[in-house]
Design an enzyme around this catalytic site. Structure first.
Site, PDB file in Angstrom:
ATOM      1  N   LYS A  82       0.556  -1.081  -0.060  1.00  0.00           N
ATOM      2  CA  LYS A  82       0.013   0.104  -0.187  1.00  0.00           C
ATOM      3  C   LYS A  82       0.772   1.216  -0.029  1.00  0.00           C
ATOM      4  CE  LYS A  82      -4.337   1.058   1.844  1.00  0.00           C
ATOM      5  NZ  LYS A  82      -5.706   0.401   2.711  1.00  0.00           N
ATOM      6  N   GLU A 104     -20.076  -5.374   9.275  1.00  0.00           N
ATOM      7  CA  GLU A 104     -21.036  -4.329   9.909  1.00  0.00           C
ATOM      8  C   GLU A 104     -22.377  -5.429  10.528  1.00  0.00           C
ATOM      9  OE1 GLU A 104     -19.705  -3.442   7.118  1.00  0.00           O
ATOM     10  OE2 GLU A 104     -18.845  -1.806   7.401  1.00  0.00           O
ATOM     11  N   ARG A 131     -25.672  -1.829   6.114  1.00  0.00           N
ATOM     12  CA  ARG A 131     -25.539  -3.190   5.816  1.00  0.00           C
ATOM     13  C   ARG A 131     -25.930  -4.174   6.978  1.00  0.00           C
ATOM     14  NH1 ARG A 131     -20.751  -4.704   2.732  1.00  0.00           N
ATOM     15  NH2 ARG A 131     -21.112  -3.842   0.749  1.00  0.00           N
TER      16      ARG A 131
HETATM   17  C1  TPP Z   1     -19.342  -1.830   3.871  1.00  0.00           C
HETATM   18  C2  TPP Z   1     -18.223  -0.981   4.012  1.00  0.00           C
HETATM   19  N1  TPP Z   1     -17.478  -0.820   5.078  1.00  0.00           N
HETATM   20  C3  TPP Z   1     -16.427   0.115   5.410  1.00  0.00           C
HETATM   21  C4  TPP Z   1     -15.922   0.492   4.230  1.00  0.00           C
HETATM   22  C5  TPP Z   1     -14.679   1.688   4.496  1.00  0.00           C
HETATM   23  N2  TPP Z   1     -13.495   1.107   3.726  1.00  0.00           N
HETATM   24  C6  TPP Z   1     -13.168   1.554   2.499  1.00  0.00           C
HETATM   25  S1  TPP Z   1     -11.733   0.750   1.942  1.00  0.00           S
HETATM   26  C7  TPP Z   1     -11.565  -0.257   3.400  1.00  0.00           C
HETATM   27  C8  TPP Z   1     -10.326  -1.002   3.424  1.00  0.00           C
HETATM   28  C9  TPP Z   1     -10.547  -1.869   2.245  1.00  0.00           C
HETATM   29  O1  TPP Z   1      -9.257  -2.669   2.340  1.00  0.00           O
HETATM   30  P1  TPP Z   1      -8.690  -3.600   1.195  1.00  0.00           P
HETATM   31  O2  TPP Z   1      -9.939  -4.122   0.883  1.00  0.00           O
HETATM   32  O3  TPP Z   1      -7.588  -4.409   1.626  1.00  0.00           O
HETATM   33  O4  TPP Z   1      -8.339  -2.686   0.094  1.00  0.00           O
HETATM   34  P2  TPP Z   1      -7.054  -1.732   0.046  1.00  0.00           P
HETATM   35  O5  TPP Z   1      -7.280  -0.266   0.444  1.00  0.00           O
HETATM   36  O6  TPP Z   1      -6.117  -2.147   1.342  1.00  0.00           O
HETATM   37  O7  TPP Z   1      -6.476  -1.827  -1.110  1.00  0.00           O
HETATM   38  C10 TPP Z   1     -12.704   0.210   4.029  1.00  0.00           C
HETATM   39  C11 TPP Z   1     -12.693  -0.342   5.498  1.00  0.00           C
HETATM   40  C12 TPP Z   1     -16.439   0.579   3.135  1.00  0.00           C
HETATM   41  N3  TPP Z   1     -16.113   0.895   1.883  1.00  0.00           N
HETATM   42  N4  TPP Z   1     -17.546  -0.353   3.043  1.00  0.00           N
END
Ligand code: TPP
Length: 623
Positions: free
Chosen positions: A282, A366, A394
């Protein structure tokens, strides 16, 4: 020649495919520089996008979008994809009003085949695409890209469970980070896989392997043929994905374009469900983002040299909540805070830093968070779920079935309730009043300022223990209006700030800032309006209605959609009491999905800004 001499030539995946493979690393470098320069101005999801530069180039180099379908999970990491699909000239408008979205949007491009914003949807959506393709007897590839963080969401397992025999390619983009460090058993499992040597295990490979065995006697070969499953076990460790019926390939270095292209080309030729596990970093290529990945997951505009934000931000409601919950939890050992992968965003980092065991991060889960909290509450602890309004959507059934129906004392601290700005329609918190107030037993409050948030939290935790109770508060700076008004909180009772006469302005929570200004303007115009801080979206008490009966004109402002909103609850209460009242007016968002933009831009778009409300009120009362 500009510093983007390669990137300048690329306006579509076809342009990319014309480049010799040996130039792709240079292109990746230029794309990183372009991304950092632009996001430093606009803000956005920098770290996740820097991590997928090579992966996205390789995807578009091999696959044939938009015929092949590329489906992004969450979609916050789709900037490189946007640049490669003809949108680089729009990057100055990224996340701005009427500008380029920070998430995939079908209306922007035929290459964005499925919209997203919330996590863990890509595999399900891709399977839907597979069914349609197969029924149409078409032949193209469908690729879902999902992060390891998003793999903590239950929806992705429901989809994996349903993938058998489908021709689908899933790319697991594993950077061992969600927004913060990824958590739980799945994260641990993926971490173990990450450290294994590359391992390609497909049915085709096993056959190749068997064919290459020197002739040691037909019987032995037959025996081995019979025991293919156990051979897999002997030769390779077996992954959970294979057990679910996938061909597993990985873990691959996600920054090695050549290797990625090779593997994607092989995957193109395979059939059945394939999971390609790709390791990425990242923030790759920008040291500030690599060193502080949580901070650069989503960032405001920043100084490239220092990595520091350009604008100083005021204390946010999340921070006020975070400090208040730390204070309360220090005194009351029964309090347990829960987050669904948003420890920093919700302000729970304060509590976590002091008492790590008192904050439970369940991952992007969630629905689970809510039922988990119900279990905790049933055992006489006090669960406080800190969650964004749009993500709580959700967990509708879990709130209704597991919490409200058992009338459990679960506290919901609902952050980002109202307009959130640049993230747009997927992230605005404009539905929670509608989806919570019709649930029996639920109480819903909204503070007018930071002090009231602290008081409401204390009320919800320490004074009210008869059932579920929620507090909604918006993104951004905690308000400091009307700090001198600090009446005791009583269930269903509003705070009367000024009685006035003839007309009354009622605000719920965040709309206090606009309504207070409207009130001042009306006063300056020699009118004497009433001013009421509703405090409770639910319940609407009979006392409140009795107060409202005195006025000829009632104006109600809230940051929620009109449908099922607070004003409708007030009208319903009048009807329930068989009081027929004309002249109740609602200021709320219309029944539509609200686009991205600043709060001010969107309020004026919907005529909810101070001047428009003021003019509307005058027009009505002077009619
Ligand atoms: C239902 C939901 N909960 C929380 C989020 C907030 N959120 C956005 S990206 C993320 C982390 C995602 O991690 P990953 O899939 O590993 O992607 P990365 O950013 O590390 O590439 C979160 C918690 C969201 N978008 N949707």
């Amino acid at each position: 020649m500009t510093k983007y001499n390669l990137l300048d030539k690329i306006n579509s995946p076809d342009d990319l495919k014309k480049l010799d493979i040996k130039f792709l690393n240079k292109l990746a470098k230029q794309m990183r520089s372009f991304l950092i320069t632009n996001v430093a101005d606009t803000g956005g999801h920098l770290g996740s996008n820097l991590g997928v530069v090579e992966l996205t180039i390789a995807l578009h180099y091999v696959f044939n979008s938009p015929i092949d379908k590329i489906i992004w999970d969450v979609g916050h990491q789709s900037y490189i994809h946007k640049i490669l699909t003809g949108r680089k000239n729009k990057f100055k408008s990224l996340r701005k009003f009427r500008g380029l979205s920070g998430f995939p949007k079908s209306h922007e491009s035929e290459h964005d085949c499925f919209n997203a914003g919330h996590s863990s949807t890509s595999i399900s959506a891709a399977l839907g695409f597979c069914i349609a393709r197969d029924l149409n007897q078409d032949d193209y590839k469908i690729i879902a890209i999902i992060g390891d963080g998003s793999m903590t969401g239950g929806l992705s397992y429901e989809a994996l469970n349903n993938s058998s025999k489908k021709n689908i390619i899933i790319i697991l983009n594993d950077n061992h980070m969600s927004i913060c460090e990824n958590v739980g058993g799945i994260a641990k499992y993926l971490n173990e896989l990450r450290t294994q040597p590359i391992y390609i295990n497909t049915k085709q490979d096993i056959n190749n392997f068997l064919n290459k065995i020197p002739v040691v006697g037909k019987n032995i070969k037959r025996l081995i043929e019979k025991a293919k499953g156990s051979i897999k076990y002997l030769i390779y460790s077996n992954t959970i994905f294979e057990q679910l019926g996938f061909n597993y390939i990985g873990p691959l270095d996600g920054h090695n374009i050549k290797k990625l292209i090779e593997v994607f080309k092989s995957a193109q030729k395979l059939s059945g469900p394939i999971l390609i596990h790709v390791k990425t970093t990242k923030g790759k290529g920008y040291s500030c983002a690599e060193n502080f990945p949580a901070k650069f997951h989503g960032t405001e505009a920043f100084n490239i040299k220092t990595g520091l934000p350009i604008n100083k931000s005021k204390q946010s409601y999340s921070q006020v909540f975070g400090k208040a919950i730390l204070d309360l939890a220090s005194k009351n050992k029964k309090i347990i805070a829960i987050t669904a992968a948003m420890t920093d965003g919700t302000g729970l980092n304060y509590l976590f830093n002091k008492y790590p065991d008192r904050v439970i991060d369940v991952g992007i889960a969630e629905s689970h968070a809510v039922t988990f909290a119900a279990g905790i509450a049933k055992n006489n602890f006090i669960p406080v779920i800190a969650i964004y309004s749009s993500f709580l959507q959700r967990a509708y059934d879990q709130i209704l079935h597991d919490v409200c129906m058992q009338n459990l004392h679960v506290i919901f601290a609902i952050d980002r309730a109202g307009i959130v700005g640049a993230d747009g329609e997927t992230h605005h918190g404009l539905f929670d009043i509608s989806y919570l107030t019709h649930m029996p037993n639920m109480i819903l409050m909204a503070p007018k300022n930071k002090l009231e948030l602290i008081n409401m939290l204390e009320f919800a935790i320490e004074k009210y223990n008869s059932g579920p109770i929620a507090i909604r508060y918006p993104r951004g700076a905690a308000q400091e209006i009307l700090l001198e008004y600090n009446q005791e909180i009583l269930i269903g009772h509003p705070e009367i700030i000024s009685r006035g006469e003839n007309l009354v302005l009622i605000f719920l929570g965040s709309m206090g800032q606009e309504i207070l200004q409207v009130y001042d303007k009306l006063k300056a115009n020699n009118l004497n309006p009433g001013l009421i801080n509703a405090r409770f979206a639910k319940p609407v008490s009979q006392d409140f209605i009795n107060i409202l009966r005195e006025y000829n004109y009632i104006f109600i402002a809230e940051e929620n959609i009109k449908s099922g909103g607070f004003a409708q609850s007030v009208i319903n209460k009048f009807l329930e009491l068989e009081i027929y009242k004309n002249n109740i007016f609602s200021f709320a968002l219309p029944d539509e999905f609200v686009e991205q933009g600043t709060r001010d831009e969107l309020l004026s778009l919907y005529k909810l800004d101070v001047q428009n409300i003021y003019e509307f009120v005058l027009k009505i009362i002077l009619k």
